[in-house]
Design a protein around this motif. Structure first.
Motif, mmCIF file in Angstrom:
data_model
loop_
_atom_site.group_PDB
_atom_site.id
_atom_site.type_symbol
_atom_site.label_atom_id
_atom_site.label_comp_id
_atom_site.label_asym_id
_atom_site.label_seq_id
_atom_site.Cartn_x
_atom_site.Cartn_y
_atom_site.Cartn_z
ATOM 1 N N LEU A 71 43.708 53.891 41.425
ATOM 2 C CA LEU A 71 43.746 53.982 39.961
ATOM 3 C C LEU A 71 43.871 52.602 39.327
ATOM 4 N N ILE A 72 44.711 51.760 39.942
ATOM 5 C CA ILE A 72 44.874 50.394 39.431
ATOM 6 C C ILE A 72 43.562 49.620 39.565
ATOM 7 N N ALA A 73 42.909 49.765 40.720
ATOM 8 C CA ALA A 73 41.659 49.031 40.956
ATOM 9 C C ALA A 73 40.541 49.498 40.039
ATOM 10 N N VAL A 74 40.424 50.827 39.879
ATOM 11 C CA VAL A 74 39.316 51.377 39.100
ATOM 12 C C VAL A 74 39.529 51.175 37.615
ATOM 13 N N PHE A 75 40.667 51.671 37.116
ATOM 14 C CA PHE A 75 40.896 51.631 35.670
ATOM 15 C C PHE A 75 41.524 50.314 35.222
ATOM 16 N N GLY A 76 42.415 49.772 36.059
ATOM 17 C CA GLY A 76 43.083 48.534 35.663
ATOM 18 C C GLY A 76 42.165 47.340 35.683
ATOM 19 N N ALA A 280 26.236 39.878 34.261
ATOM 20 C CA ALA A 280 24.865 39.384 34.420
ATOM 21 C C ALA A 280 23.903 40.541 34.628
ATOM 22 N N ILE A 281 24.431 41.709 35.001
ATOM 23 C CA ILE A 281 23.614 42.896 35.231
ATOM 24 C C ILE A 281 23.664 43.820 34.024
ATOM 25 N N THR A 282 24.852 44.058 33.508
ATOM 26 C CA THR A 282 25.017 44.896 32.311
ATOM 27 C C THR A 282 26.321 44.541 31.625
ATOM 28 N N ALA A 283 26.330 44.659 30.298
ATOM 29 C CA ALA A 283 27.539 44.393 29.533
ATOM 30 C C ALA A 283 28.285 45.677 29.183
ATOM 31 N N ASP A 284 27.778 46.816 29.612
ATOM 32 C CA ASP A 284 28.401 48.088 29.275
ATOM 33 C C ASP A 284 29.634 48.316 30.153
ATOM 34 N N PRO A 285 30.834 48.373 29.568
ATOM 35 C CA PRO A 285 32.062 48.523 30.370
ATOM 36 C C PRO A 285 32.134 49.850 31.118
ATOM 37 N N ILE A 286 31.480 50.884 30.605
ATOM 38 C CA ILE A 286 31.501 52.189 31.284
ATOM 39 C C ILE A 286 30.703 52.112 32.588
ATOM 40 N N ILE A 287 29.515 51.521 32.530
ATOM 41 C CA ILE A 287 28.693 51.375 33.733
ATOM 42 C C ILE A 287 29.385 50.462 34.740
ATOM 43 N N ILE A 288 30.014 49.394 34.255
ATOM 44 C CA ILE A 288 30.728 48.480 35.147
ATOM 45 C C ILE A 288 31.873 49.200 35.846
ATOM 46 N N ALA A 289 32.627 49.992 35.084
ATOM 47 C CA ALA A 289 33.741 50.731 35.677
ATOM 48 C C ALA A 289 33.240 51.742 36.707
ATOM 49 N N LEU A 290 32.135 52.422 36.408
ATOM 50 C CA LEU A 290 31.584 53.401 37.340
ATOM 51 C C LEU A 290 31.071 52.737 38.614
ATOM 52 N N GLY A 291 30.309 51.637 38.462
ATOM 53 C CA GLY A 291 29.711 50.982 39.622
ATOM 54 C C GLY A 291 30.706 50.210 40.462
ATOM 55 N N LEU A 292 31.461 49.304 39.820
ATOM 56 C CA LEU A 292 32.419 48.479 40.551
ATOM 57 C C LEU A 292 33.637 49.278 40.991
ATOM 58 N N GLY A 293 34.088 50.178 40.116
ATOM 59 C CA GLY A 293 35.331 50.892 40.394
ATOM 60 C C GLY A 293 35.149 52.157 41.197
ATOM 61 N N PHE A 294 34.491 53.140 40.604
ATOM 62 C CA PHE A 294 34.405 54.449 41.244
ATOM 63 C C PHE A 294 33.560 54.425 42.516
ATOM 64 N N ILE A 295 32.606 53.511 42.606
ATOM 65 C CA ILE A 295 31.815 53.417 43.840
ATOM 66 C C ILE A 295 32.330 52.265 44.713
ATOM 67 N N GLY A 296 32.293 51.056 44.179
ATOM 68 C CA GLY A 296 32.662 49.879 44.969
ATOM 69 C C GLY A 296 34.087 49.879 45.462
ATOM 70 N N ALA A 297 35.050 50.008 44.540
ATOM 71 C CA ALA A 297 36.461 49.935 44.919
ATOM 72 C C ALA A 297 36.853 51.063 45.856
ATOM 73 N N MET A 298 36.303 52.249 45.647
ATOM 74 C CA MET A 298 36.626 53.382 46.528
ATOM 75 C C MET A 298 36.146 53.125 47.945
ATOM 76 N N PHE A 299 34.929 52.600 48.082
ATOM 77 C CA PHE A 299 34.406 52.351 49.423
ATOM 78 C C PHE A 299 35.121 51.186 50.114
ATOM 79 N N VAL A 300 35.504 50.171 49.348
ATOM 80 C CA VAL A 300 36.264 49.064 49.935
ATOM 81 C C VAL A 300 37.573 49.580 50.516
ATOM 82 N N ARG A 301 38.231 50.511 49.804
ATOM 83 C CA ARG A 301 39.471 51.083 50.317
ATOM 84 C C ARG A 301 39.225 51.955 51.543
ATOM 85 N N SER A 302 38.140 52.688 51.542
ATOM 86 C CA SER A 302 37.820 53.504 52.711
ATOM 87 C C SER A 302 37.531 52.625 53.928
ATOM 88 N N ILE A 303 36.823 51.512 53.706
ATOM 89 C CA ILE A 303 36.556 50.580 54.805
ATOM 90 C C ILE A 303 37.863 49.996 55.330
#
Length: 384
Positions: A71-76, A280-303
């Protein structure tokens, strides 16, 4: 085991892609997928370092890392942190910062018609302070590892001399402080020099306090026989025993809390450059949160969990070394980015190169041990 560890990440990633599609159609889905893939591919060094800390934590704190930590990684870090930067640096309240993020100027301009800067512009202007804080935190983490004597060494021609001079007390702090002064003097412009110094000092203080508290409470854990340890493991895993961390030293209570806190600050330091670079890819904070957080951060933790459960760090003995050298490279890149713009893909590839080289070296060492009839347990204690 793989399905159990990665199952939740896969489900959440699919859900994030669906949300991105509903939010911005195929464009949103593509941008979300790109950000997620970049975060996963460029954060493997983060996962390795996380695993070295997580394996010393009790099962309770490992679960906290996977729940509250997510939660901290995704939303924070991926949503609130950019908004907080705009809030502080531009003097806007959180609601106004969010409104600014959701309503960029037409045509991707850097400013609105009235001359006020866009959300993306404000974030990029704050990059020197962000880089100074994260760079100094990671630099101290790297220095405290390479300036400590280890039973096993990877780049022995370099690591052994560094460990020898590392016997000088507080040398890592002295090197880090000198580096910060040089960055502020030669890389920072006049408008950012003081803020870079302050941010860098705060990064150093944060590392010293959190690392010190976690080490202190680990030493105070009841029922742990420290007489059998050659040294006390610090929060970055710099001091190693011959056989690695044992079950009795797994941190609980206050020690576990400060290791958890240390882990989150470390994850944040890794995330600084990626979050800002995502614009550099998008300025939309919702897309950034979805891509970096819900996908990226979750998989980094699983790894990270996969590395711990599989005992990968013990099997591939030089991975931790490679990850710390990747951290050192990232720290230098962050500090250089105060003046020089460096593409985040280059940053990630440097980390991948160190991790890949360490992995290949580990595989080669294991093959030599098997050829020489050295057992796995004995191989760990043989100096390299």
């Amino acid at each position: 085991m793989i399905a159990r560890i990665f199952g939740l990440s896969i489900v959440i990633s699919i859900a994030a892609l669906v949300v991105a599609f509903v939010y911005q159609s195929w464009t949103g889905l593509a941008l979300c997928a790109i950000l997620g893939i970049l975060e996963i591919s460029l954060s493997f060094d983060n996962a390795v370092i996380n695993a070295t800390i997580l394996e010393r934590m009790s099962e309770f704190w490992q679960k906290m890392f996977l729940t509250v930590g997510v939660l901290i990684a995704v939303f924070g870090m991926r949503l609130l942190f950019p908004l907080a930067i705009v809030w502080v640096t531009a003097g806007l309240n959180p609601v106004e910062a969010f409104r600014l993020a959701m309503n960029p100027p037409a045509g991707g301009a850097e400013a609105f018609a009235d001359g006020s800067p866009s959300y993306e512009t404000i974030l990029h202007e704050a990059h020197p302070q962000i880089a100074a804080f994260g760079g100094m935190f990671l630099l101290l983490l790297f220095l405290n590892f390479v300036l400590t004597d280890h039973e096993n060494t990877w780049l022995s021609w370099l690591e052994r001399p560094l460990a020898a001079i590392g016997r000088v007390d507080q040398l890592s702090v002295a090197i880090a402080a000198t580096s910060l002064v040089l960055v502020a003097e030669f890389l920072a412009d006049d408008t950012h020099r003081s803020t870079i110094l302050i941010a860098g000092i705060l990064g150093m203080v944060t590392y010293i306090v959190v690392d010190g508290l976690s080490s202190l409470f680990q030493r105070e854990q009841p029922g742990v026989d420290h007489s059998e340890e050659s040294d006390t493991a610090s929060a970055d895993g710099s001091a190693q025993r011959a056989s690695g961390p044992s079950a009795v030293t797994k941190a609980a209570g206050r020690a576990g809390f400060f290791l958890f806190l240390y882990l989150e600050v470390l994850d944040a330091s890794f995330s600084f450059d990626g979050v800002v670079g995502a614009f550099a890819i998008t300025a939309d904070p919702i897309i950034i949160a979805l891509g970096l957080g819900f996908i990226g951060a979750m998989f980094v933790r699983s790894i990270t969990i996969f590395l711990v459960r599989q005992g990968t760090l013990a099997e591939y003995r030089y991975l931790e070394h490679g990850a710390h050298w990747a951290i050192g490279a990232l720290a230098v890149i962050l500090l250089l980015s105060v003046k020089v713009e460096i593409n985040e893909v280059v940053t990630g590839l440097v980390g991948v190169a160190f991790i890949g080289a360490a992995l290949i070296s580990s595989i080669g060492a294991n093959r030599r041990d098997r050829a020489n009839g050295v057992t796995e347990d004995a191989a760990v204690s043989v100096p390299r």
